[in-house]
Motif scaffolding. Structure first.
Motif, PDB file in Angstrom:
ATOM      1  N   ARG A 137      32.883 -16.544 -34.675  1.00 45.98           N
ATOM      2  CA  ARG A 137      33.563 -16.688 -36.243  1.00 45.98           C
ATOM      3  C   ARG A 137      32.285 -16.313 -37.076  1.00 45.98           C
ATOM      4  NH1 ARG A 137      37.672 -20.398 -36.903  1.00 45.98           N
ATOM      5  NH2 ARG A 137      37.037 -20.561 -39.015  1.00 45.98           N
ATOM      6  N   ASP A 138      32.797 -15.531 -38.029  1.00 46.28           N
ATOM      7  CA  ASP A 138      31.842 -15.022 -39.019  1.00 46.28           C
ATOM      8  C   ASP A 138      31.500 -16.447 -39.936  1.00 46.28           C
ATOM      9  OD1 ASP A 138      30.104 -13.648 -40.703  1.00 46.28           O
ATOM     10  OD2 ASP A 138      31.687 -12.433 -41.518  1.00 46.28           O
ATOM     11  N   VAL A 139      30.416 -16.734 -40.080  1.00 52.26           N
ATOM     12  CA  VAL A 139      30.010 -17.976 -40.969  1.00 52.26           C
ATOM     13  C   VAL A 139      28.853 -17.979 -41.772  1.00 52.26           C
ATOM     14  CG1 VAL A 139      29.373 -20.457 -40.639  1.00 52.26           C
ATOM     15  CG2 VAL A 139      31.318 -19.627 -39.393  1.00 52.26           C
ATOM     16  N   SER A 140      28.801 -18.236 -43.003  1.00 54.81           N
ATOM     17  CA  SER A 140      27.561 -17.960 -43.554  1.00 54.81           C
ATOM     18  C   SER A 140      27.244 -19.499 -43.867  1.00 54.81           C
ATOM     19  CB  SER A 140      27.957 -17.385 -45.062  1.00 54.81           C
ATOM     20  OG  SER A 140      28.825 -18.313 -45.785  1.00 54.81           O
ATOM     21  N   VAL A 141      26.007 -19.407 -43.741  1.00 53.94           N
ATOM     22  CA  VAL A 141      25.278 -20.997 -43.740  1.00 53.94           C
ATOM     23  C   VAL A 141      24.396 -20.860 -45.201  1.00 53.94           C
ATOM     24  CG1 VAL A 141      24.113 -22.911 -42.504  1.00 53.94           C
ATOM     25  CG2 VAL A 141      25.403 -21.266 -41.366  1.00 53.94           C
ATOM     26  N   ARG A 142      24.560 -22.081 -45.729  1.00 54.06           N
ATOM     27  CA  ARG A 142      23.549 -22.277 -47.060  1.00 54.06           C
ATOM     28  C   ARG A 142      22.900 -23.720 -47.012  1.00 54.06           C
ATOM     29  NH1 ARG A 142      25.240 -24.148 -52.244  1.00 54.06           N
ATOM     30  NH2 ARG A 142      27.402 -23.779 -51.772  1.00 54.06           N
ATOM     31  N   ALA A 143      21.849 -23.765 -47.134  1.00 52.15           N
ATOM     32  CA  ALA A 143      21.031 -24.973 -46.928  1.00 52.15           C
ATOM     33  C   ALA A 143      20.553 -25.491 -48.419  1.00 52.15           C
ATOM     34  CB  ALA A 143      19.574 -24.839 -45.915  1.00 52.15           C
ATOM     35  N   VAL A 144      20.546 -26.755 -48.648  1.00 49.12           N
ATOM     36  CA  VAL A 144      20.065 -27.642 -49.692  1.00 49.12           C
ATOM     37  C   VAL A 144      19.234 -28.930 -49.241  1.00 49.12           C
ATOM     38  CG1 VAL A 144      20.728 -28.956 -51.732  1.00 49.12           C
ATOM     39  CG2 VAL A 144      22.163 -27.125 -50.961  1.00 49.12           C
ATOM     40  N   VAL A 145      18.109 -28.808 -49.686  1.00 50.61           N
ATOM     41  CA  VAL A 145      16.946 -29.876 -49.363  1.00 50.61           C
ATOM     42  C   VAL A 145      17.021 -31.039 -50.389  1.00 50.61           C
ATOM     43  CG1 VAL A 145      14.910 -30.480 -48.667  1.00 50.61           C
ATOM     44  CG2 VAL A 145      15.470 -28.272 -47.898  1.00 50.61           C
ATOM     45  N   VAL A 146      17.476 -32.161 -49.908  1.00 55.10           N
ATOM     46  CA  VAL A 146      17.441 -33.505 -50.713  1.00 55.10           C
ATOM     47  C   VAL A 146      16.112 -34.062 -50.819  1.00 55.10           C
ATOM     48  CG1 VAL A 146      18.923 -35.032 -51.824  1.00 55.10           C
ATOM     49  CG2 VAL A 146      20.083 -33.680 -50.350  1.00 55.10           C
ATOM     50  N   GLU A 147      14.911 -33.571 -51.206  1.00 55.25           N
ATOM     51  CA  GLU A 147      13.732 -33.924 -51.038  1.00 55.25           C
ATOM     52  C   GLU A 147      13.640 -35.449 -51.763  1.00 55.25           C
ATOM     53  OE1 GLU A 147      11.241 -30.865 -52.302  1.00 55.25           O
ATOM     54  OE2 GLU A 147      11.158 -29.980 -50.367  1.00 55.25           O
ATOM     55  N   GLU A 148      14.421 -35.643 -52.808  1.00 53.66           N
ATOM     56  CA  GLU A 148      13.975 -36.855 -53.300  1.00 53.66           C
ATOM     57  C   GLU A 148      14.438 -38.062 -52.688  1.00 53.66           C
ATOM     58  OE1 GLU A 148      17.713 -35.326 -54.902  1.00 53.66           O
ATOM     59  OE2 GLU A 148      15.681 -34.495 -54.479  1.00 53.66           O
ATOM     60  N   ALA A 149      15.689 -37.975 -51.778  1.00 55.20           N
ATOM     61  CA  ALA A 149      16.151 -38.896 -50.887  1.00 55.20           C
ATOM     62  C   ALA A 149      15.111 -39.491 -49.903  1.00 55.20           C
ATOM     63  CB  ALA A 149      17.614 -38.580 -50.229  1.00 55.20           C
ATOM     64  N   TRP A 150      14.275 -38.698 -49.391  1.00 55.61           N
ATOM     65  CA  TRP A 150      13.512 -39.128 -48.251  1.00 55.61           C
ATOM     66  C   TRP A 150      12.490 -40.038 -48.430  1.00 55.61           C
ATOM     67  CZ3 TRP A 150      14.204 -38.838 -43.418  1.00 55.61           C
ATOM     68  CH2 TRP A 150      13.079 -39.143 -42.483  1.00 55.61           C
ATOM     69  N   ALA A 151      12.020 -40.253 -49.770  1.00 54.28           N
ATOM     70  CA  ALA A 151      11.084 -41.325 -50.331  1.00 54.28           C
ATOM     71  C   ALA A 151      11.920 -42.688 -50.054  1.00 54.28           C
ATOM     72  CB  ALA A 151      10.614 -41.066 -51.497  1.00 54.28           C
ATOM     73  N   ARG A 152      13.279 -42.397 -50.323  1.00 54.66           N
ATOM     74  CA  ARG A 152      13.799 -43.940 -50.348  1.00 54.66           C
ATOM     75  C   ARG A 152      13.929 -44.078 -48.632  1.00 54.66           C
ATOM     76  NH1 ARG A 152      15.514 -46.459 -54.813  1.00 54.66           N
ATOM     77  NH2 ARG A 152      16.067 -44.981 -56.646  1.00 54.66           N
ATOM     78  N   PHE A 153      14.159 -43.223 -47.873  1.00 51.09           N
ATOM     79  CA  PHE A 153      14.179 -43.711 -46.512  1.00 51.09           C
ATOM     80  C   PHE A 153      12.916 -44.107 -45.929  1.00 51.09           C
ATOM     81  CE2 PHE A 153      13.630 -42.400 -41.896  1.00 51.09           C
ATOM     82  CZ  PHE A 153      14.732 -42.671 -41.223  1.00 51.09           C
ATOM     83  N   GLU A 154      11.862 -43.600 -46.439  1.00 54.89           N
ATOM     84  CA  GLU A 154      10.530 -43.922 -45.883  1.00 54.89           C
ATOM     85  C   GLU A 154      10.090 -45.516 -46.403  1.00 54.89           C
ATOM     86  OE1 GLU A 154       7.887 -40.120 -45.030  1.00 54.89           O
ATOM     87  OE2 GLU A 154       8.059 -40.441 -47.052  1.00 54.89           O
ATOM     88  N   ALA A 155      10.573 -45.649 -47.369  1.00 52.43           N
ATOM     89  CA  ALA A 155      10.538 -47.032 -48.303  1.00 52.43           C
ATOM     90  C   ALA A 155      11.452 -47.884 -47.744  1.00 52.43           C
ATOM     91  CB  ALA A 155      10.551 -46.940 -49.671  1.00 52.43           C
ATOM     92  N   GLY A 156      12.135 -47.658 -46.734  1.00 56.67           N
ATOM     93  CA  GLY A 156      13.300 -48.555 -46.116  1.00 56.67           C
ATOM     94  C   GLY A 156      14.606 -48.918 -46.954  1.00 56.67           C
ATOM     95  N   ASP A 157      14.579 -48.335 -48.004  1.00 54.26           N
ATOM     96  CA  ASP A 157      15.781 -48.149 -48.853  1.00 54.26           C
ATOM     97  C   ASP A 157      16.970 -47.577 -48.170  1.00 54.26           C
ATOM     98  OD1 ASP A 157      17.647 -48.835 -50.960  1.00 54.26           O
ATOM     99  OD2 ASP A 157      16.325 -47.813 -52.426  1.00 54.26           O
ATOM    100  N   SER A 158      17.932 -48.148 -47.104  1.00 51.59           N
ATOM    101  CA  SER A 158      18.972 -47.399 -46.714  1.00 51.59           C
ATOM    102  C   SER A 158      19.981 -47.092 -47.527  1.00 51.59           C
ATOM    103  CB  SER A 158      19.354 -48.132 -45.427  1.00 51.59           C
ATOM    104  OG  SER A 158      19.824 -49.314 -45.754  1.00 51.59           O
TER     105      SER A 158
END
Length: 216
Positions: A137-158
């Motif tokens: 299949r011919d597929v185009s892939v676009r990526a988005v990084v949601v960097e501000e969310a990771w701080a929540r993960f590291e803080a344990g705020d699931s």
């Protein structure tokens, strides 16, 4: 028995719950090495190949020499390395995001990859492209990084982490499928019922694929 290689302890109850719901007969053996992801983010996934090799051996052999039928790597950043190292070792390794990538390719030609750490973008994008070639299949892939969310993960705020990812999902346009690149992002899937394209996470299909392999 299925061994699981994690880079965060938060994944242990998630996969135990999925096992209880869909594979109650399956024994899981969890192994957590947080430093693998930390190093992969600093140095690149390939740099941690020797450490991944050692970790896979520990997971596969287990305590008392009890060997796992397969190993599920639940970290998307090091999943490709784990697959390659496992092949060299003769250890059957499933990267948790491969079934998700195949589903994204089947959904359409425009795939958006959402990640909360930049180190996941290249491995996940390459995986979707690999599955597209496999499917012809011919597929185009676009990526988005949601960097501000990771701080929540590291803080344990699931809850805050999941909502941050969900907001990013709602902002996606021009996609046939949205891939939540990391297993930790799966909680956002249930928060976006209004999104009309498939929003795909990896833990459930990844565990199913690994359970099937372990039972052979």
């Amino acid at each position: 028995m299925l061994g699981l290689l994690h880079t965060s302890p938060v994944h242990v109850p998630v996969f135990d719950g999925l096992r209880d719901a869909g594979h109650p007969e399956l024994e899981l053996r969890h192994h957590v090495e947080e430093e693998l992801l930390a190093r992969a983010r600093r140095e690149g996934p390939e740099a941690v190949a020797p450490a991944v090799r050692a970790a896979l051996l520990r997971v596969a052999e287990g305590r008392g020499g009890f060997r796992a039928g397969a190993v599920l790597c639940t970290c998307s950043t090091i999943g490709g390395v784990a697959e390659a190292v496992g092949a060299d070792l003769g250890v059957p390794v499933v990267r948790v995001d491969r079934p998700m990538a195949a589903a994204a390719v089947a959904a359409g030609s425009r795939v958006v990859v959402l990640a909360t750490v930049a180190s996941t973008v290249a491995p996940t994008t390459a995986l979707v492209e690999e599955e597209a070639r496999r499917a012809g299949r011919d597929v185009s892939v676009r990526a988005v990084v949601v960097e501000e969310a990771w701080a929540r993960f590291e803080a344990g705020d699931s809850a805050g982490y999941a909502e941050g990812v969900a907001r990013a999902v709602r902002e996606v346009r021009d996609a046939d499928a949205i891939v939540l690149a990391q297993a930790s992002m799966a909680g956002a899937e249930a928060l976006v019922p209004e999104v009309r394209v498939p929003v795909l996470s990896s833990p459930r299909p990844g565990l199913a694929a690994a359970a099937a392999l372990a039972s052979r």
